[in-house]
Design an enzyme around this catalytic site. Sequence first.
Site, mmCIF file in Angstrom:
data_model
loop_
_atom_site.group_PDB
_atom_site.id
_atom_site.type_symbol
_atom_site.label_atom_id
_atom_site.label_comp_id
_atom_site.label_asym_id
_atom_site.label_seq_id
_atom_site.Cartn_x
_atom_site.Cartn_y
_atom_site.Cartn_z
ATOM 1 N N GLY A 10 0.833 -1.208 0.000
ATOM 2 C CA GLY A 10 0.000 0.000 0.000
ATOM 3 C C GLY A 10 0.864 1.253 0.000
ATOM 4 O O GLY A 10 2.099 1.168 -0.058
ATOM 5 N N LEU A 12 1.502 3.541 2.363
ATOM 6 C CA LEU A 12 2.410 3.653 3.506
ATOM 7 C C LEU A 12 3.456 2.550 3.474
ATOM 8 O O LEU A 12 4.649 2.799 3.701
ATOM 9 C CB LEU A 12 1.609 3.605 4.821
ATOM 10 C CG LEU A 12 2.453 3.632 6.087
ATOM 11 C CD1 LEU A 12 3.294 4.918 6.169
ATOM 12 C CD2 LEU A 12 1.574 3.495 7.335
ATOM 13 N N ASP A 37 -2.048 -12.737 5.720
ATOM 14 C CA ASP A 37 -3.405 -12.187 5.731
ATOM 15 C C ASP A 37 -3.781 -11.898 7.192
ATOM 16 O O ASP A 37 -3.956 -12.832 7.989
ATOM 17 C CB ASP A 37 -4.367 -13.219 5.110
ATOM 18 C CG ASP A 37 -5.791 -12.700 5.048
ATOM 19 O OD1 ASP A 37 -6.097 -11.685 5.732
ATOM 20 O OD2 ASP A 37 -6.604 -13.299 4.325
ATOM 21 N N ILE A 38 -3.866 -10.615 7.513
ATOM 22 C CA ILE A 38 -4.046 -10.242 8.926
ATOM 23 C C ILE A 38 -5.420 -10.648 9.478
ATOM 24 O O ILE A 38 -5.639 -10.602 10.680
ATOM 25 C CB ILE A 38 -3.809 -8.721 9.155
ATOM 26 C CG1 ILE A 38 -4.844 -7.872 8.413
ATOM 27 C CG2 ILE A 38 -2.384 -8.333 8.782
ATOM 28 C CD1 ILE A 38 -4.869 -6.415 8.882
ATOM 29 N N TYR A 126 -16.509 2.758 7.245
ATOM 30 C CA TYR A 126 -15.046 2.793 7.334
ATOM 31 C C TYR A 126 -14.618 3.480 8.634
ATOM 32 O O TYR A 126 -13.803 2.944 9.399
ATOM 33 C CB TYR A 126 -14.460 3.525 6.128
ATOM 34 C CG TYR A 126 -12.998 3.892 6.267
ATOM 35 C CD1 TYR A 126 -11.999 2.965 5.999
ATOM 36 C CD2 TYR A 126 -12.614 5.181 6.666
ATOM 37 C CE1 TYR A 126 -10.650 3.302 6.132
ATOM 38 C CE2 TYR A 126 -11.278 5.524 6.802
ATOM 39 C CZ TYR A 126 -10.301 4.590 6.533
ATOM 40 O OH TYR A 126 -8.966 4.923 6.680
ATOM 41 N N LYS A 130 -12.531 1.940 11.885
ATOM 42 C CA LYS A 130 -11.200 2.390 12.313
ATOM 43 C C LYS A 130 -11.192 2.589 13.831
ATOM 44 O O LYS A 130 -10.211 2.257 14.494
ATOM 45 C CB LYS A 130 -10.784 3.683 11.586
ATOM 46 C CG LYS A 130 -10.507 3.526 10.101
ATOM 47 C CD LYS A 130 -9.479 2.463 9.750
ATOM 48 C CE LYS A 130 -8.055 2.875 10.003
ATOM 49 N NZ LYS A 130 -7.088 1.836 9.519
ATOM 50 N N TRP A 151 -5.698 12.405 5.236
ATOM 51 C CA TRP A 151 -5.437 12.848 3.855
ATOM 52 C C TRP A 151 -4.093 12.303 3.331
ATOM 53 O O TRP A 151 -3.266 13.045 2.795
ATOM 54 C CB TRP A 151 -5.440 14.372 3.767
ATOM 55 C CG TRP A 151 -6.699 15.073 4.150
ATOM 56 C CD1 TRP A 151 -7.747 14.588 4.856
ATOM 57 C CD2 TRP A 151 -7.054 16.438 3.835
ATOM 58 N NE1 TRP A 151 -8.720 15.554 5.002
ATOM 59 C CE2 TRP A 151 -8.310 16.697 4.389
ATOM 60 C CE3 TRP A 151 -6.406 17.460 3.140
ATOM 61 C CZ2 TRP A 151 -8.941 17.931 4.272
ATOM 62 C CZ3 TRP A 151 -7.031 18.693 3.033
ATOM 63 C CH2 TRP A 151 -8.286 18.925 3.590
HETATM 64 N N1 NAP Z 1 -5.526 6.940 2.451
HETATM 65 C C1 NAP Z 1 -5.890 7.892 3.297
HETATM 66 O O1 NAP Z 1 -6.261 9.016 2.920
HETATM 67 C C2 NAP Z 1 -5.862 7.632 4.780
HETATM 68 C C3 NAP Z 1 -6.269 8.641 5.649
HETATM 69 C C4 NAP Z 1 -6.219 8.397 7.011
HETATM 70 C C5 NAP Z 1 -5.773 7.182 7.483
HETATM 71 N N2 NAP Z 1 -5.393 6.214 6.614
HETATM 72 C C6 NAP Z 1 -4.912 4.930 7.159
HETATM 73 O O2 NAP Z 1 -3.539 4.806 6.834
HETATM 74 C C7 NAP Z 1 -3.201 3.433 6.702
HETATM 75 C C8 NAP Z 1 -2.442 3.201 5.415
HETATM 76 O O3 NAP Z 1 -3.259 3.616 4.325
HETATM 77 P P1 NAP Z 1 -2.811 3.432 2.809
HETATM 78 O O4 NAP Z 1 -3.426 4.549 2.035
HETATM 79 O O5 NAP Z 1 -1.335 3.210 2.748
HETATM 80 O O6 NAP Z 1 -3.589 2.079 2.452
HETATM 81 P P2 NAP Z 1 -3.581 1.291 1.060
HETATM 82 O O7 NAP Z 1 -2.720 1.977 0.061
HETATM 83 O O8 NAP Z 1 -5.003 0.981 0.735
HETATM 84 O O9 NAP Z 1 -2.824 -0.062 1.462
HETATM 85 C C9 NAP Z 1 -3.380 -1.048 2.273
HETATM 86 C C10 NAP Z 1 -2.682 -2.358 1.946
HETATM 87 O O10 NAP Z 1 -3.230 -3.382 2.788
HETATM 88 C C11 NAP Z 1 -3.434 -4.539 1.988
HETATM 89 N N3 NAP Z 1 -4.396 -5.456 2.592
HETATM 90 C C12 NAP Z 1 -5.744 -5.502 2.411
HETATM 91 N N4 NAP Z 1 -6.277 -6.534 3.090
HETATM 92 C C13 NAP Z 1 -5.245 -7.164 3.724
HETATM 93 C C14 NAP Z 1 -5.149 -8.303 4.555
HETATM 94 N N5 NAP Z 1 -6.242 -9.004 4.887
HETATM 95 N N6 NAP Z 1 -3.939 -8.675 5.019
HETATM 96 C C15 NAP Z 1 -2.840 -7.980 4.674
HETATM 97 N N7 NAP Z 1 -2.853 -6.884 3.875
HETATM 98 C C16 NAP Z 1 -4.046 -6.485 3.399
HETATM 99 C C17 NAP Z 1 -3.912 -3.954 0.675
HETATM 100 O O11 NAP Z 1 -3.860 -4.920 -0.353
HETATM 101 P P3 NAP Z 1 -4.920 -4.777 -1.591
HETATM 102 O O12 NAP Z 1 -4.623 -3.490 -2.247
HETATM 103 O O13 NAP Z 1 -4.598 -5.993 -2.398
HETATM 104 O O14 NAP Z 1 -6.287 -4.813 -0.962
HETATM 105 C C18 NAP Z 1 -2.912 -2.816 0.491
HETATM 106 O O15 NAP Z 1 -1.697 -3.273 -0.089
HETATM 107 C C19 NAP Z 1 -4.532 2.675 6.801
HETATM 108 O O16 NAP Z 1 -4.691 2.183 8.104
HETATM 109 C C20 NAP Z 1 -5.577 3.727 6.535
HETATM 110 O O17 NAP Z 1 -6.817 3.425 7.144
HETATM 111 C C21 NAP Z 1 -5.406 6.411 5.272
#
Ligand code: NAP
Length: 283
Positions: A10, A12, A37-38, A126, A130, A151
């Site tokens: 992802g 991060l 797979d968490i 969502y 969280k 964001w």
């Molecule tokens: N994006 C935002 O704007 C935002 C804002 C505030 C907080 N956050 C938080 O920041 C954190 C990181 O966000 P991000 O944008 O980096 O997320 P992301 O790009 O969506 O990455 C999440 C990763 O987790 C993987 N994943 C999904 N299901 C899984 C499982 N069962 N076991 C292991 N891995 C799994 C996904 O794989 P697939 O792609 O194959 O599903 C993806 O590679 C998250 O906790 C998110 O809630 C994000």
Amino acid sequence: MKILITGANGQLGKSIQLLSSLYSKFDFIFTDVDQLDITKLEEVNEFFNLHKPDFCINAAAYTQVDKAEDEVELNNLINITGPKNLAIASHQHHSKLIHISSEYVYNNDSKDIMNEDSPTSPKGVYAQSKLKGEIEVQNETGQYYIIRTSWLYSEFGNNFVKTMLRLGNQLNSIRVVDDQIGSPTYATDLAEAILQIITLNNDKFGLYNYSNEGFISWYDFSVEIFKNRNINCKIIPIPSVDYPTKAPRPFNSRMSKEKISNNLGIEIPKWKSSLEDCLKKIH
Ligand SMILES: NC(=O)c1ccc[n+]([C@@H]2O[C@H](COP(=O)([O-])OP(=O)(O)OC[C@H]3O[C@@H](n4cnc5c(N)ncnc54)[C@H](OP(=O)(O)O)[C@@H]3O)[C@@H](O)[C@H]2O)c1
């Protein structure tokens, strides 16, 4: 120290991978759903048993805020059961858990800048998941850092910055909401903060806010993106009511970062300089 990263493909996760070469003293284990797979406790336990990580960074999540309204079960499995499983295994194996949460958990109707003690009142599937994920972590282990961010964007995956660049090059004008205020977070900065926390290893566990410094609207953000890239697309500011979404979006996403600065000595870059850094990496 051994550092396990979940969800490593992802935004991060990839940002942590990129920085990992600067932290050669750490032994990183990068995993995504194919390797770990968490949502499966047995798999998580076996993995912890085999690798015995000192820290686990949970960068895995279900992040499609609108789609979550239809995929409630999957969303909850990844965002609630997943962190619970990691917390159970972390507790059992004396690992420290760094779990990433969202500013969506706060009561965003409030006009205040939110600190970690501010009331929570998440709206939508969502956002609620969280908060529940955080509570599971807190129930299962004492050795946790929960970082609420907002964001998030990066050179990887899909995010607001990349969408603006794409649309700005395709259209003559776009409409962007100007009544939701918060702070962008460059994923590389968040990754750096997390690796600093691990380096510090000072056991000041708890909840922490983290985003870049400065409060802006999505409209302000898009103006700066286009200015940086000399994109000649008109941006029309609109209220959120004119841009309906399936899941509600918070009007107020403003967080105080005093706690993470004071307790953990984390220095936080300003949003504009971080945006410049990111745009240099997007071609
Ligand atoms: N994006 C935002 O704007 C935002 C804002 C505030 C907080 N956050 C938080 O920041 C954190 C990181 O966000 P991000 O944008 O980096 O997320 P992301 O790009 O969506 O990455 C999440 C990763 O987790 C993987 N994943 C999904 N299901 C899984 C499982 N069962 N076991 C292991 N891995 C799994 C996904 O794989 P697939 O792609 O194959 O599903 C993806 O590679 C998250 O906790 C998110 O809630 C994000």
